[in-house]
Design a protein around this motif. Structure first.
Motif, PDB file in Angstrom:
ATOM      1  N   TRP A  43      38.012  33.282  31.825  1.00 23.86           N
ATOM      2  CA  TRP A  43      38.988  33.123  30.749  1.00 23.86           C
ATOM      3  C   TRP A  43      38.513  33.774  29.479  1.00 23.86           C
ATOM      4  O   TRP A  43      37.367  33.528  29.088  1.00 23.86           O
ATOM      5  N   PRO A  44      39.313  34.581  28.794  1.00 21.89           N
ATOM      6  CA  PRO A  44      40.615  35.001  29.280  1.00 21.89           C
ATOM      7  C   PRO A  44      40.455  35.783  30.578  1.00 21.89           C
ATOM      8  O   PRO A  44      39.599  36.666  30.662  1.00 21.89           O
ATOM      9  N   HIS A  45      41.262  35.421  31.534  1.00 24.16           N
ATOM     10  CA  HIS A  45      41.073  35.873  32.917  1.00 24.16           C
ATOM     11  C   HIS A  45      40.988  37.394  33.040  1.00 24.16           C
ATOM     12  O   HIS A  45      41.936  38.104  32.734  1.00 24.16           O
ATOM     13  N   GLY A  68      44.435  39.695  40.795  1.00 23.61           N
ATOM     14  CA  GLY A  68      43.748  38.890  39.793  1.00 23.61           C
ATOM     15  C   GLY A  68      42.246  38.809  39.941  1.00 23.61           C
ATOM     16  O   GLY A  68      41.639  37.808  39.542  1.00 23.61           O
ATOM     17  N   HIS A  69      41.637  39.840  40.509  1.00 22.65           N
ATOM     18  CA  HIS A  69      40.174  39.833  40.637  1.00 22.65           C
ATOM     19  C   HIS A  69      39.599  41.184  40.224  1.00 22.65           C
ATOM     20  O   HIS A  69      40.310  42.173  40.106  1.00 22.65           O
ATOM     21  N   SER A 127      32.161  38.309  37.817  1.00 26.12           N
ATOM     22  CA  SER A 127      33.391  38.114  38.584  1.00 26.12           C
ATOM     23  C   SER A 127      34.342  37.235  37.778  1.00 26.12           C
ATOM     24  O   SER A 127      33.953  36.644  36.766  1.00 26.12           O
ATOM     25  N   CYS A 128      35.561  37.130  38.239  1.00 27.82           N
ATOM     26  CA  CYS A 128      36.574  36.297  37.587  1.00 27.82           C
ATOM     27  C   CYS A 128      36.519  34.852  38.062  1.00 27.82           C
ATOM     28  O   CYS A 128      37.395  34.048  37.727  1.00 27.82           O
ATOM     29  N   PHE A 149      34.746  38.202  44.551  1.00 26.57           N
ATOM     30  CA  PHE A 149      34.752  36.754  44.732  1.00 26.57           C
ATOM     31  C   PHE A 149      33.400  36.219  45.182  1.00 26.57           C
ATOM     32  O   PHE A 149      32.796  36.738  46.128  1.00 26.57           O
ATOM     33  N   ALA A 150      32.967  35.140  44.542  1.00 23.89           N
ATOM     34  CA  ALA A 150      31.793  34.405  45.017  1.00 23.89           C
ATOM     35  C   ALA A 150      32.102  33.852  46.405  1.00 23.89           C
ATOM     36  O   ALA A 150      33.257  33.583  46.732  1.00 23.89           O
ATOM     37  N   PHE A 151      31.094  33.701  47.199  1.00 22.17           N
ATOM     38  CA  PHE A 151      31.165  33.111  48.536  1.00 22.17           C
ATOM     39  C   PHE A 151      31.898  33.973  49.558  1.00 22.17           C
ATOM     40  O   PHE A 151      32.080  33.546  50.690  1.00 22.17           O
TER      41      PHE A 151
END
Length: 157
Positions: free
Chosen positions: A99-101, A116-117, A74-75, A43-45
């Protein structure tokens, strides 16, 4: 590929085409002729991801000196990655697998279906797109810069 889908050393990396922070598609196969480091992050941040990518930013000369193009994936949506890149001053490409994720993370075997990452997976590809080094770290464990330096040295540049 292993059972988990992570590309085996000595095999060609999966294809990916992802937008950078400005929406420009980056296609892995079009980078042939140049070694590439593909660095997946969750994840960013987030704390560990920011620490890892800032360390890469501060040591990007090691990649440049080895002639390696650095891609961080990253997603997160493209706009999130752009804001983060501008805030942190990243000089390498951040690519959105939104996307597509998670399609690229799945292809590299580093997508966590439950959350989901992308997991913390790194892959060093030679100029022919063949995987020469990889590492996938468990949740919460940063990848050490020393591992990247050792991997870059294996390219023989």
């Amino acid at each position: 590929m292993t059972a988990a889908g992570v590309p085996l050393l000595g095999t060609r990396a999966p294809e990916l085409t992802l937008p950078d922070t400005h929406g420009t598609p980056v296609q892995l196969s079009q980078l042939r002729g140049t070694p590439v480091a593909v660095v997946f992050f969750p994840f960013a941040f987030s704390g560990i991801c920011t620490g890892e990518l800032c360390e890469l930013r501060d040591n990007v000369a090691a990649f440049d000196d080895a002639g390696v193009r650095l891609l961080a994936v990253s997603c997160d949506p493209m706009f999130t990655l752009r804001a983060w890149s501008e805030q942190e001053g990243y000089t390498f490409d951040l690519l959105s697998d939104f996307w597509p994720h998670g399609a690229a993370a799945r292809a590299f075997g580093v997508f966590d279906e439950t959350t989901g990452h992308a997991l913390r997976g790194s892959f060093l590809l030679d100029a022919d797109g063949v995987v020469r080094w990889s590492v996938v770290n468990p949740r919460g464990q940063a990848r050490p810069l020393a591992a990247y330096r050792e991997a870059l040295a294996t390219l023989g540049v």
